[in-house]
Design a protein around this motif. Structure first.
Motif, PDB file in Angstrom:
ATOM      1  N   TYR A  26     -62.061 -54.831 -30.496  1.00 45.37           N
ATOM      2  CA  TYR A  26     -61.038 -55.842 -30.757  1.00 45.37           C
ATOM      3  C   TYR A  26     -59.676 -55.396 -30.212  1.00 45.37           C
ATOM      4  CZ  TYR A  26     -59.035 -52.994 -34.486  1.00 45.37           C
ATOM      5  OH  TYR A  26     -58.414 -51.982 -35.176  1.00 45.37           O
ATOM      6  N   ARG A  27     -59.513 -54.102 -29.950  1.00 46.58           N
ATOM      7  CA  ARG A  27     -58.234 -53.589 -29.446  1.00 46.58           C
ATOM      8  C   ARG A  27     -58.140 -53.686 -27.923  1.00 46.58           C
ATOM      9  NH1 ARG A  27     -55.659 -50.634 -33.295  1.00 46.58           N
ATOM     10  NH2 ARG A  27     -54.390 -49.640 -31.706  1.00 46.58           N
ATOM     11  N   GLY A  28     -59.234 -54.002 -27.274  1.00 44.26           N
ATOM     12  CA  GLY A  28     -59.253 -54.071 -25.813  1.00 44.26           C
ATOM     13  C   GLY A  28     -60.668 -53.826 -25.350  1.00 44.26           C
ATOM     14  N   TYR A  29     -61.041 -54.489 -24.249  1.00 45.72           N
ATOM     15  CA  TYR A  29     -62.455 -54.391 -23.883  1.00 45.72           C
ATOM     16  C   TYR A  29     -62.658 -54.640 -22.408  1.00 45.72           C
ATOM     17  CZ  TYR A  29     -61.361 -59.069 -25.780  1.00 45.72           C
ATOM     18  OH  TYR A  29     -60.743 -60.246 -26.116  1.00 45.72           O
ATOM     19  N   ASP A  30     -61.736 -54.134 -21.555  1.00 47.13           N
ATOM     20  CA  ASP A  30     -61.957 -54.374 -20.129  1.00 47.13           C
ATOM     21  C   ASP A  30     -62.656 -53.203 -19.447  1.00 47.13           C
ATOM     22  OD1 ASP A  30     -59.838 -52.545 -19.415  1.00 47.13           O
ATOM     23  OD2 ASP A  30     -58.418 -54.134 -19.853  1.00 47.13           O
ATOM     24  N   SER A  31     -62.666 -52.035 -20.070  1.00 48.99           N
ATOM     25  CA  SER A  31     -63.398 -50.891 -19.534  1.00 48.99           C
ATOM     26  C   SER A  31     -63.517 -49.845 -20.646  1.00 48.99           C
ATOM     27  CB  SER A  31     -62.674 -50.292 -18.325  1.00 48.99           C
ATOM     28  OG  SER A  31     -61.321 -50.048 -18.645  1.00 48.99           O
ATOM     29  N   ARG A  70     -60.538 -49.988 -23.346  1.00 51.94           N
ATOM     30  CA  ARG A  70     -59.212 -50.201 -22.755  1.00 51.94           C
ATOM     31  C   ARG A  70     -58.780 -51.661 -22.736  1.00 51.94           C
ATOM     32  NH1 ARG A  70     -57.513 -50.120 -16.707  1.00 51.94           N
ATOM     33  NH2 ARG A  70     -55.302 -49.601 -16.853  1.00 51.94           N
ATOM     34  N   TRP A  71     -57.468 -51.870 -22.868  1.00 48.79           N
ATOM     35  CA  TRP A  71     -56.795 -53.139 -22.586  1.00 48.79           C
ATOM     36  C   TRP A  71     -55.734 -52.770 -21.566  1.00 48.79           C
ATOM     37  CZ3 TRP A  71     -51.943 -55.459 -22.839  1.00 48.79           C
ATOM     38  CH2 TRP A  71     -51.923 -56.868 -22.842  1.00 48.79           C
ATOM     39  N   ALA A  72     -55.994 -53.147 -20.307  1.00 47.51           N
ATOM     40  CA  ALA A  72     -55.207 -52.610 -19.187  1.00 47.51           C
ATOM     41  C   ALA A  72     -53.720 -52.910 -19.303  1.00 47.51           C
ATOM     42  CB  ALA A  72     -55.739 -53.183 -17.888  1.00 47.51           C
ATOM     43  N   THR A  73     -52.898 -51.910 -19.083  1.00 49.30           N
ATOM     44  CA  THR A  73     -51.452 -52.131 -18.920  1.00 49.30           C
ATOM     45  C   THR A  73     -51.021 -51.625 -17.547  1.00 49.30           C
ATOM     46  OG1 THR A  73     -50.905 -50.035 -19.986  1.00 49.30           O
ATOM     47  CG2 THR A  73     -50.850 -52.016 -21.372  1.00 49.30           C
ATOM     48  N   HIS A  74     -51.390 -50.396 -17.200  1.00 48.13           N
ATOM     49  CA  HIS A  74     -50.989 -49.822 -15.916  1.00 48.13           C
ATOM     50  C   HIS A  74     -52.238 -49.645 -15.057  1.00 48.13           C
ATOM     51  CE1 HIS A  74     -47.672 -48.971 -18.545  1.00 48.13           C
ATOM     52  NE2 HIS A  74     -46.928 -48.549 -17.538  1.00 48.13           N
ATOM     53  N   VAL A  76     -55.317 -52.040 -12.680  1.00 49.76           N
ATOM     54  CA  VAL A  76     -56.334 -53.063 -12.987  1.00 49.76           C
ATOM     55  C   VAL A  76     -57.508 -52.434 -13.743  1.00 49.76           C
ATOM     56  CG1 VAL A  76     -55.788 -54.483 -10.983  1.00 49.76           C
ATOM     57  CG2 VAL A  76     -57.467 -52.634 -10.757  1.00 49.76           C
ATOM     58  N   PRO A  77     -58.283 -53.264 -14.432  1.00 48.52           N
ATOM     59  CA  PRO A  77     -59.468 -52.708 -15.086  1.00 48.52           C
ATOM     60  C   PRO A  77     -60.537 -52.364 -14.037  1.00 48.52           C
ATOM     61  CG  PRO A  77     -58.925 -54.911 -15.937  1.00 48.52           C
ATOM     62  CD  PRO A  77     -58.096 -54.693 -14.714  1.00 48.52           C
ATOM     63  N   ASN A  78     -60.782 -51.103 -13.819  1.00 46.80           N
ATOM     64  CA  ASN A  78     -61.906 -50.691 -12.951  1.00 46.80           C
ATOM     65  C   ASN A  78     -62.394 -49.318 -13.424  1.00 46.80           C
ATOM     66  OD1 ASN A  78     -60.157 -48.749 -11.923  1.00 46.80           O
ATOM     67  ND2 ASN A  78     -59.681 -49.916 -10.063  1.00 46.80           N
ATOM     68  N   ASP A  79     -63.419 -48.811 -12.766  1.00 48.56           N
ATOM     69  CA  ASP A  79     -64.011 -47.538 -13.220  1.00 48.56           C
ATOM     70  C   ASP A  79     -62.989 -46.402 -13.182  1.00 48.56           C
ATOM     71  OD1 ASP A  79     -66.295 -48.999 -13.347  1.00 48.56           O
ATOM     72  OD2 ASP A  79     -67.390 -47.897 -11.795  1.00 48.56           O
ATOM     73  N   VAL A  80     -62.175 -46.385 -12.119  1.00 47.17           N
ATOM     74  CA  VAL A  80     -61.251 -45.250 -11.935  1.00 47.17           C
ATOM     75  C   VAL A  80     -60.142 -45.259 -12.984  1.00 47.17           C
ATOM     76  CG1 VAL A  80     -59.635 -44.162 -10.328  1.00 47.17           C
ATOM     77  CG2 VAL A  80     -61.731 -45.197  -9.470  1.00 47.17           C
ATOM     78  N   ASN A  81     -59.627 -46.452 -13.281  1.00 47.98           N
ATOM     79  CA  ASN A  81     -58.525 -46.517 -14.259  1.00 47.98           C
ATOM     80  C   ASN A  81     -59.013 -46.400 -15.704  1.00 47.98           C
ATOM     81  OD1 ASN A  81     -56.498 -46.745 -12.348  1.00 47.98           O
ATOM     82  ND2 ASN A  81     -56.666 -48.976 -12.226  1.00 47.98           N
ATOM     83  N   SER A 119     -55.984 -42.151 -10.533  1.00 45.42           N
ATOM     84  CA  SER A 119     -55.870 -43.510 -11.084  1.00 45.42           C
ATOM     85  C   SER A 119     -54.444 -44.034 -10.946  1.00 45.42           C
ATOM     86  CB  SER A 119     -56.248 -43.492 -12.572  1.00 45.42           C
ATOM     87  OG  SER A 119     -55.177 -42.974 -13.334  1.00 45.42           O
ATOM     88  N   GLU A 120     -54.280 -45.299 -11.328  1.00 47.18           N
ATOM     89  CA  GLU A 120     -52.931 -45.908 -11.341  1.00 47.18           C
ATOM     90  C   GLU A 120     -52.338 -45.868 -12.761  1.00 47.18           C
ATOM     91  OE1 GLU A 120     -53.421 -49.983  -9.178  1.00 47.18           O
ATOM     92  OE2 GLU A 120     -55.348 -49.296  -9.931  1.00 47.18           O
ATOM     93  N   THR A 121     -52.978 -45.204 -13.684  1.00 50.29           N
ATOM     94  CA  THR A 121     -52.560 -45.302 -15.089  1.00 50.29           C
ATOM     95  C   THR A 121     -51.363 -44.412 -15.398  1.00 50.29           C
ATOM     96  OG1 THR A 121     -53.963 -43.471 -15.775  1.00 50.29           O
ATOM     97  CG2 THR A 121     -54.949 -45.673 -15.795  1.00 50.29           C
ATOM     98  N   ASP A 122     -50.678 -44.772 -16.472  1.00 49.00           N
ATOM     99  CA  ASP A 122     -49.615 -43.906 -17.008  1.00 49.00           C
ATOM    100  C   ASP A 122     -50.236 -42.662 -17.655  1.00 49.00           C
ATOM    101  OD1 ASP A 122     -50.788 -45.638 -18.875  1.00 49.00           O
ATOM    102  OD2 ASP A 122     -49.068 -45.548 -20.229  1.00 49.00           O
TER     103      ASP A 122
END
Ligand code: G6P
Length: 581
Positions: A26-31, A70-74, A76-81, A119-122
């Motif tokens: 429920y907190r995020g579900y893109d990866s 995850r719920w993407a912020t930084h 896109v949702p993909n395997d690497v991020n 990755s592109e994440t923070d």
């Protein structure tokens, strides 16, 4: 947003973490992803939902592990991020809930020192910062302690290193609870992944860093060893399961009589803070459904207690703070909504007394506000708020009753019965009309106007049909241009002062070609005549009719969404806990 789970003990970690992450979706579900220690770090992460996946993740080996949904912020949702993120040498793995606001600057520094980012994440900066600190002393606890003061923003972090038998955790402004089992420990964003194993929990404070080994938990604050109280959580594991219902949302709608009953009884003269008892004016700050609950109560408090109530979107309050004084109430089912927490801090800075109303023990808002009233809704998993909304109203209606010297006590104490009755109402005709709608308007007057706002919010978030709530008198100031046979109107029309004018409004809408679904009181003779579909509600007190009409609208949204094959519990693009601005 995002959910995190960690496990250390005698069992295989991955299956426990995978099950835990499913509960935190429920907190995020893109990866999602999991890392375990099995000599080296084993890592498995994927785009998509862990609950839809028959992936290899569960087969990772090792009795220590961390995981993330995850719920993407930084990025896109993909395997690497997807989390976990690793350092350059794959010796350290990190999962993170929150946002590292100064990540760009930290990343520049790390890249200039030769670190290679994937990755592109923070979040990835944290893994590389720990890598630097770890190289010097090979001690994960002290490396994390050195890194966290360099981070600005919010974080709940779980960190493992390939050659250390422990998990290091750290928290600042993102939720993190530790579960204390027998010879095993858990760390998670909330109790739902933990409650099947233990009801003993420790809630970390902002700035705490802790080390979890198989034998003990050590907690540190600003480098010094501290203790935090062990709390017993009275949720059961069953509360976090679907219990035979096809969706959490339907289960939670059906739990509303109990949620209302329990919450009403928990708010008493003894539990009410003095600031509430003496309130001469109130400012309510909230977002989403909680804002709608605030608007319902504004109508009720102003009309029954003559207490002026100001209502503010938390997201606006931060940048455009109005002049406020007196009691400030922050309503947040999750207790973690970033905007609401910031607004409460600002209100405190203006010397206002603050009261939090939340469903989650030891949530950030309850730590921020001067005092808290907890709802008794139990865990709510579906993204769309239902029983937490009814429980918010239970708290706020009890406050109203107290301020009227107990006038509504009996009505509220038996309110659950009318709620039970409406759960069984047949809505199939109304659903058939809604599933073909291009757009739906919801209208009401007085407290039924915010009921219409909340009803339309439920419809749009889970069915993806455009829906708007309006004060009934406002529809002719523009929206009338949109009325057509494909644009039904749902009108809440209860007996009382506005009944006559609502009937006139319904006739005006019908004259413009819009089919009308009217929600009114059982035995009404006029509504079945003027409306296309009439939904009768039990005869009861107007306060309870606010609840029953609302529940009918929740059910209408639910069955419409199911008929349209929508993903009811996890609607696209949304998350239950909005911890970003
Ligand atoms: C999200 C949820 C809504 C909720 C809103 C405010 O948008 O999906 O259901 O009403 O946040 O959340 P809060 O936890 O502060 O009540």
């Amino acid at each position: 947003m995002c959910g995190i789970v960690g496990y250390i003990g005698r069992r295989e970690a991955a299956p426990i973490i995978v099950e835990g992450l499913k509960k935190l979706e429920y907190r995020g579900y893109d990866s999602f992803g999991v890392a375990t220690i099995n000599g080296c770090i084993e890592l498995d992460k994927h785009q998509g939902r862990i609950s839809d996946s028959s992936s290899s993740t569960v087969n990772l080996k090792g009795k220590i592990g961390i995981g993330h949904t995850r719920w993407a912020t930084h990025g896109v949702p993909n395997d690497v991020n997807a989390h976990p993120h690793m350092d350059c040498n794959n010796r350290i793995a990190v999962v993170h809930n929150g946002i590292i606001e100064n990540y760009a600057e930290l990343k520049r520094q790390l890249v200039s020192r030769g670190h290679v980012f994937r990755s592109e994440t923070d979040t990835e900066v944290v893994a590389h910062l720990i890598e630097d600190a770890y190289e010097k002393e090979e001690d994960l606890l002290s490396a994390v302690q050195k890194v966290v003061p360099r981070l600005t923003g919010s974080y709940a972090l779980l960190v493992i290193a390939s050659n250390e038998d422990r998990i290091i955790v750290a928290r600042y402004a993102s939720p993190l609870v530790l579960g204390v089992g027998d010879g095993e420990f858990f760390a998670a964003s909330d109790m739902t992944p933990i409650i099947d194993y233990t009801e003993r929990a420790i809630f970390l404070e902002d700035g705490d860093v802790a080390s979890l080994t198989q034998d003990e938990i050590e907690i540190f604050h600003e480098g010094k060893r501290v203790t935090r109280p062990l709390e017993l959580i009275d949720w059961s594991g069953e509360d976090t399961k679907k219990g035979g219902f096809p969706h959490y949302m339907l289960k939670e709608i059906y739990e509303q009589p109990q949620a209302f009953y329990n919450t009403v009884r928990s708010v008493t003269a003894e539990t009410l803070p003095v600031s509430v008892k003496n309130a001469e004016s109130v400012t309510i700050i909230a977002c989403g459904s909680s804002y709608n609950a605030g608007l319902i109560i504004k109508y009720i408090l102003e009309n029954t207690c003559a207490i002026p109530v100001r209502l503010e979107f938390a997201s606006e309050f931060k940048y455009f703070p109005p002049p406020i004084r007196g009691l400030v109430i922050g309503i947040s089912q999750s207790g973690e909504t970033a905007d609401t927490i910031t607004a409460i801090k600002q209100a405190k800075a203006h010397n206002c007394t603050s009261l939090a109303i939340t469903n989650v023990l030891a949530s950030s808002i309850s730590r921020t506000a001067d005092c808290t009233l907890f709802m008794r809704a139990g865990p709510e998993i579906s993204v769309a708020a239902t029983k937490s909304f009814i429980a918010q109203l239970a708290v706020l209606m009890q406050i109203t009753s107290f301020l009227r010297n107990g006038e509504f006590d009996d009505i509220l104490r038996s309110g659950h019965r009318a709620i039970e009755e409406v759960l069984l109402i047949d809505l199939s005709d109304a659903v058939s009309l809604c599933i073909n709608a291009h757009s739906i308007f919801y209208v009401g007057r007085g407290p039924f106007y915010p009921v219409s706002l909340e009803g339309s919010l439920k419809m749009k978030e889970i069915s993806y049909i455009h829906a708007e709530g309006y004060a009934a008198g406002e529809l002719k100031h523009g929206p009338f241009a949109l009325l057509s046979p494909e644009t039904p109107v749902i009108a809440i029309c209860m007996p009382g002062e506005t009944y006559g004018v609502m009937i006139s409004n319904i006739k005006e809408m019908k004259a413009r070609g819009a089919p009308v679904i009217a929600i009114g009181e059982e035995g009404d003779l006029e509504l079945p005549e003027v409306a296309d579909i009439f939904i009768p509600l039990p005869v009861t007190h107007p306060l309870i009719q606010v609840l029953t009409s609302l529940i009918v609208l929740q059910l209408l949204a639910y069955y419409t969404a199911v008929s349209l094959n929508r993903d009811v519990d996890k609607p696209r693009n949304l998350a239950k806990s909005v911890t970003v601005e």
